[in-house]
Design a protein around this motif. Sequence first.
Motif, short mmCIF file in Angstrom:
data_model
loop_
_atom_site.label_atom_id
_atom_site.label_comp_id
_atom_site.label_asym_id
_atom_site.label_seq_id
_atom_site.Cartn_x
_atom_site.Cartn_y
_atom_site.Cartn_z
N CYS A 124 0.84 -1.20 0.00
CA CYS A 124 0.00 0.00 0.00
C CYS A 124 0.87 1.25 0.00
O CYS A 124 0.48 2.29 -0.54
N LEU A 177 -7.91 -4.03 1.96
CA LEU A 177 -6.88 -5.06 1.87
C LEU A 177 -6.58 -5.65 3.25
O LEU A 177 -6.47 -6.87 3.41
N LEU A 216 -4.24 1.52 -3.94
CA LEU A 216 -4.91 0.40 -3.26
C LEU A 216 -5.67 0.90 -2.03
O LEU A 216 -5.21 1.79 -1.33
N ASN A 217 -6.84 0.31 -1.77
CA ASN A 217 -7.62 0.66 -0.59
C ASN A 217 -7.09 -0.15 0.59
O ASN A 217 -7.34 -1.35 0.72
N GLU A 253 -7.51 -4.95 -5.08
CA GLU A 253 -7.23 -5.47 -3.75
C GLU A 253 -7.33 -7.00 -3.74
O GLU A 253 -6.57 -7.67 -3.03
#
Lengths: 319, 319, 319, 319, 319, 319
Positions: free
Chosen positions: C176, C187, C182-183, C271
């Motif tokens: 990340c 994740l 990316l969330n 993710e």
Amino acid sequence: MTLIKEMTSGSEFVGFYLLRELEVKQTNGTPPKDYFDIVLCDASGQISAKYWDVSPAEKSLFAPMGLVKVQGIVQLYREKLQVKVNRIRPTTEQDGVAIADFIKAAPIAAVDLVNTIRRTALDISDAELRGLVEYCLDKVGDKLSHYPAAKTHHHNYYSGLAYHTVRMLELGEFLCGQRPFLNANLLRAGILLHDIAKTEELTASLGIVSEYSLQGKLIGHIAMASQWVTEAALQLGIRTDSPKVVALQHLILSHHNLGEWGSPVQPQTAEAIALHYIDSLDAKLQMAEDALGALPEHEAWTPPIRGLEGKAIYRTHLG
Amino acid sequence: MTLIKEMTSGSEFVGFYLLRELEVKQTNGTPPKDYFDIVLCDASGQISAKYWDVSPAEKSLFAPMGLVKVQGIVQLYREKLQVKVNRIRPTTEQDGVAIADFIKAAPIAAVDLVNTIRRTALDISDAELRGLVEYCLDKVGDKLSHYPAAKTHHHNYYSGLAYHTVRMLELGEFLCGQRPFLNANLLRAGILLHDIAKTEELTASLGIVSEYSLQGKLIGHIAMASQWVTEAALQLGIRTDSPKVVALQHLILSHHNLGEWGSPVQPQTAEAIALHYIDSLDAKLQMAEDALGALPEHEAWTPPIRGLEGKAIYRTHLG
Amino acid sequence: MTLIKEMTSGSEFVGFYLLRELEVKQTNGTPPKDYFDIVLCDASGQISAKYWDVSPAEKSLFAPMGLVKVQGIVQLYREKLQVKVNRIRPTTEQDGVAIADFIKAAPIAAVDLVNTIRRTALDISDAELRGLVEYCLDKVGDKLSHYPAAKTHHHNYYSGLAYHTVRMLELGEFLCGQRPFLNANLLRAGILLHDIAKTEELTASLGIVSEYSLQGKLIGHIAMASQWVTEAALQLGIRTDSPKVVALQHLILSHHNLGEWGSPVQPQTAEAIALHYIDSLDAKLQMAEDALGALPEHEAWTPPIRGLEGKAIYRTHLG
Amino acid sequence: MTLIKEMTSGSEFVGFYLLRELEVKQTNGTPPKDYFDIVLCDASGQISAKYWDVSPAEKSLFAPMGLVKVQGIVQLYREKLQVKVNRIRPTTEQDGVAIADFIKAAPIAAVDLVNTIRRTALDISDAELRGLVEYCLDKVGDKLSHYPAAKTHHHNYYSGLAYHTVRMLELGEFLCGQRPFLNANLLRAGILLHDIAKTEELTASLGIVSEYSLQGKLIGHIAMASQWVTEAALQLGIRTDSPKVVALQHLILSHHNLGEWGSPVQPQTAEAIALHYIDSLDAKLQMAEDALGALPEHEAWTPPIRGLEGKAIYRTHLG
Amino acid sequence: MTLIKEMTSGSEFVGFYLLRELEVKQTNGTPPKDYFDIVLCDASGQISAKYWDVSPAEKSLFAPMGLVKVQGIVQLYREKLQVKVNRIRPTTEQDGVAIADFIKAAPIAAVDLVNTIRRTALDISDAELRGLVEYCLDKVGDKLSHYPAAKTHHHNYYSGLAYHTVRMLELGEFLCGQRPFLNANLLRAGILLHDIAKTEELTASLGIVSEYSLQGKLIGHIAMASQWVTEAALQLGIRTDSPKVVALQHLILSHHNLGEWGSPVQPQTAEAIALHYIDSLDAKLQMAEDALGALPEHEAWTPPIRGLEGKAIYRTHLG
Amino acid sequence: MTLIKEMTSGSEFVGFYLLRELEVKQTNGTPPKDYFDIVLCDASGQISAKYWDVSPAEKSLFAPMGLVKVQGIVQLYREKLQVKVNRIRPTTEQDGVAIADFIKAAPIAAVDLVNTIRRTALDISDAELRGLVEYCLDKVGDKLSHYPAAKTHHHNYYSGLAYHTVRMLELGEFLCGQRPFLNANLLRAGILLHDIAKTEELTASLGIVSEYSLQGKLIGHIAMASQWVTEAALQLGIRTDSPKVVALQHLILSHHNLGEWGSPVQPQTAEAIALHYIDSLDAKLQMAEDALGALPEHEAWTPPIRGLEGKAIYRTHLG
């Protein structure tokens, strides 16, 4: 003397054999006793054996790959024949037996096979291809004459690699006659080198593979042989990206045809296609011929053969 | 100026673009008339275009990979957007546009990527491994800075190869921290060289691959890179069968993991396993990141992506 | 005291071990006699053993998963080492040995692993995702601290599941950082829950799996974990078709990537892709690390490892 | 009036049809002109069509899923029939045509299918299984009567899902008669729920699927239906790990048989095996029946059918 | 008398059994002693057994497939139950036992199964199809009544082939009622002949297959049955390329559905599709029913079943 | 006259060609106009063509497989060359052209191929095998001389089947010389009959396959040829289960090697193995030879070839 392939359950015998494998083990009894777990072989086949009452003196008397005289009885154990050894001793000079008589070997003498291979290399009319081939043959040295082509798959015996190579060369010549568009020099070079690195991939003695080498496992004979061509080119002053080097490496790299069979690229020249199918044809027919040859006369079916789709082979006899 | 990724059906526009592909074709009419079949691109994406009324003079005025000023309209043709060009001309110096602004490129400057790569090579504390790596980096020369990592699969843009390499190096450092049993020198060397021969496998300009080279097709980048290590060893006086050469070649040869993905051997050291999964993780995430980045803001699903099991990717937004 | 992993054929020893498995069997003799078929283990590995002359009294003295003191001799039986037990007795308090010293466990203490897991759950800034995760962690209770992650495949020891989870969280944080698109909340939630239902799929004690549960066989941990999220949502008053629930269930359901590996859907968010490759990378490297760690010092090759394409792993040592 | 399935190249016709799809596109000419890219359908099949000279007024006059009167000519275009529309207008009440007559529908009325389904649910003598089934049927509501069972694969028409379910119920009753060891309540429940979540997986109207829903893509109908059973159990106060819930979820989760076909677990009860093969048998025979039914009388071979190993089906007529 | 399926470790018993297999072997001792390696069976199952102290007289007293009275004890050997025989003698007339009571057989009497088959053949209203079917049934003669349908896969017992055929006929009638477009004559003929050549493919006695015949291995029952239809047509004066012959041969040749399952062509008529899925459904359900029937009452899981994706089957009991 | 394989974009030409395919279609214009969609061929290759302004009189003047004189221009259309026909007329006797000159044919005259085939059949020294072979050759009649061996795969031209057969016979003789354990009579018989039923499987004229026959689709050439041997045996009074019939049918049935390639049984005799690999070798090399032969002189790569793993083939020229 009883050939191993002719042994049947219950028969007693005396004879000379090669002690292919030997391990000292202990029984479960109290106290545990030493015994020999043995594999005997002769030119017709091999069989496992036990020698139960080993004396301390005997433990230092025997070693794998030595010749022995055995008196024993054949028994059935877990669906398989096995020898119970009653007496065993190393052979002496007086016995007049030679190790070469007890190992499986190609049906043509090693010296003749090597001569054919060397003469074919000399016959390659393209100087660069000839140079690359001869460099690799030289590198292999004496192993060319006696190495097997595989551990178990096919041509797994003394001079198996050379025999496979010579038969493929014959087939290659025939095909170049049928189809003149093929480049005969390139095809010959490819046949001569396609399995040449098996001499480094496998650790073998007397035609018997004991294991894969570290390089054999981590690099494999396909990439290794291709790298030898790189090395040959550098030593001979040929550019590593010249068309001949690339074409020859392509034959080597693609000769297993598919990725799942170990080739990082697939055949993309007619000669590469020819090489793969010549290789397959020769290997598959040899598996069948060897399996049928090892079969006792009165039997019709071989055991299942992994390289032939796991099928047992039936001996055709049409009267 | 309209970014290609923001074009919508029916919109008219004027702007500068890169003429990525250009072919002169003929209409079916009688007599057939010349037209341009074009691919325009900018840093945000690419689109096909037609210019219908080409004059003989114009035919010699344009060439692929040149910058042009275009006035056109966006239309829907067979479910896809396509530009109908009304006016087109080559750019001049006065336009003040540079080709670098019109190609897709890694988000980090080439010079910085190359610096990181070179510094990491220097940091390999084992002299032999460092020597092998630097020989190969030198061999590649300038291509290291600008080559893409693939034709379409992933990192297919200017400096894509270097960017992929640098990201993998970061991940490798992290993992060596998490798991000190890994040999960091070997893993670094493997990351630096695993795709290095893509610079010979592909023919590329400005980050765009036009085709595979002959060596690329017949040998492939995996075997090629391994052969470069052979060459490096010979030039540096290192035995080609020394453990370090073999271990490094093993990383290169096995980094696609399976035979059907192009690796002639499968990973058999912890570093080889690490290399394969670092490579996969970086490539797959980059495919997703690039595909989502190329998506117009208001859209939720990318087109299907071959490298991601053929799946379209959904943009996560959880408010 | 002799560690099991260091035992060699022929050596005699005395020591404390865990009686991992115990079965009373009969010999083939007339009359048949009772003997113990045993598996001994310590933190370094396990070995099978036989105790031949069991008295009736002894039959009620021992039970699986108890600690014992053993005097025995190591023998080779069918290519494998096996212990012939001469004397055996249950340990007493005076022996001063604790079961925890005899089982294989993660290299980080269970309490620390659970703390990390709990703290990460708390750090999820999205209240709904955090609620769903905490509901499932609560549901699992104490098992979180000691369950293994698999029967044999990987992380098959005390706290294996928690250790795998924590390592994946570290890797997830790193990624990340590398890729801010990316969330991170999603994740983290996916990593925390992806294998959580292994605590119901497997029946385990002290990190050792004895069997799969009925639910484990008929539903499987993948669908089970997804159903727990449904349950959590209903209990917490979150719509079961809300984007967060769907996105989290998607991560769980797709984390084996392919249908043939057990995932009913394939990853379709960045993710989900990240989760699958983080999981693979951590599991594969741990297999290699554990197999090399269990290898006696002087050996170079592990046994074949099913999860690593059936390959044996070579210990890299480059001097 | 000409049925679409009876249209042949060159024929002119006038008739009423359903405007299944409609898109306004532009020609390549200068200036580009609007045209309609259309799919017409009736109960016998569908055909693509073009309407070239669209006036601005007409662009607002038509919408997908409306009924139209068309005068046109059938032409061959790229090996396929296509209609060139000369005149087209929306239908009016005076035309006396109803949309239900123009869509493909199951051969049994929706109301009767739903009655059979509801009555079978009521007949489940086990109260818990009955409760779980009725909860899910209630949840689906009206969609049960008209939803198709798939986008293109099989039963892709009005009431297709209910028709498939009823036919499977008949087959299930027959098998329970043949083999009384089967648990008839469980098998009925499994048949009723196995595809029930297709009502959320697909977005459909009048039996025609326009797309997969977000949940359909990210969760899939198999896991979704299993989660509905979890929800039903929680609402009805049944333990989610009770044998009946687990057995029913197992039937749902395993009914595609293999992982690569979307089932996360494989059938492990006799009822689960029965469900899978009943489902296959009904779906495959319906594909053949529908494809042969859509074939013009004089033709012998259907087009290739993906669900039938990609084979075309031959109409058996043995005189 | 103790049923084999109810035997448990440690129990002693006296009873009548069928000596399904018998081999005289030798122990490893010096001198080696003869013993019997035996398989005993009754209608409930089979078990291996050893009789250690065989006298020379006894060696000629027993033969495979004879009935015996046995006194023995059940022991656990390598995770499996095995009988240690204390006393054994052939049965006499006075014992009043009949071989038919000791073999596994279909649950319907052979004579009734054959009657149903013959009557169905007579009911085929098409004279040519009826003639072809009756020719093949006549050719098989008595074997129709007692042959099994397979060596181990499914219906591997007395009258298994006839039972499988009759159950499939019932299912076929049901489907022809559900779907009148199917040609009932053709489907009946296909069901009657699809496995008919198993009577030549397998060598069986009392429902037990000892081996595959030479034709069975080299031609296989699928091609053989198709060739019988050729022979029937020639003998009955029907053209071998007439539509009925071709349609019937197509059903036979395609009934395994896929090439990898042994069918040289894939189903391309509705009847061929029906035949394949009827065959699968009946075979798979029978495997489950037989495996559950052979399970001791208190056990819940069968052993893994190869024909059911290698899965063990769970006995559903929902109270 | 311009050979089709030498045509390049933009060139104009006049010449004689064979009208391999002809379809009358309509343009999209209003009113739609007729045009000819044509495939022209000569011995060097084929090309698609359009003739736009067809008069009503011309529509009845042309038919597929007629010779025509064409004046046209070569254009690039969708990446492929295509001819725009300006003038076209049927040839007359005065033109002095013969159809045989315009079709692709084997490089050896049909009469010579048939003579070789017939003489080889006569040379089979086993009377029964010879009888079976001759019966089948007689049954085929004239088609033996001119049939192709496939629609597109390999040897897809006039006398392709006979040419393939003769080349395989040569290779078979060579192998029987190399490996005398092979039964030469059986191998010859197998080569002669392995593809003989392609004459019924395919509908062909002048070496060009228009479609598969009904029998070809429903039975396939493999099972058909085996059935012809059954028929031959019955007519000649040889038992259908005699070893020779079975051995010969085995060669035919197994010659595609694997089930997924259409063989219901796998090779289980050495001759069957030889037949399969001879067939592969000849077919694969012919594909490469034909593809390279069809390539314009200056080009190095053929199009991708499906039968060669989808690979394009590179023309080796090593100077």
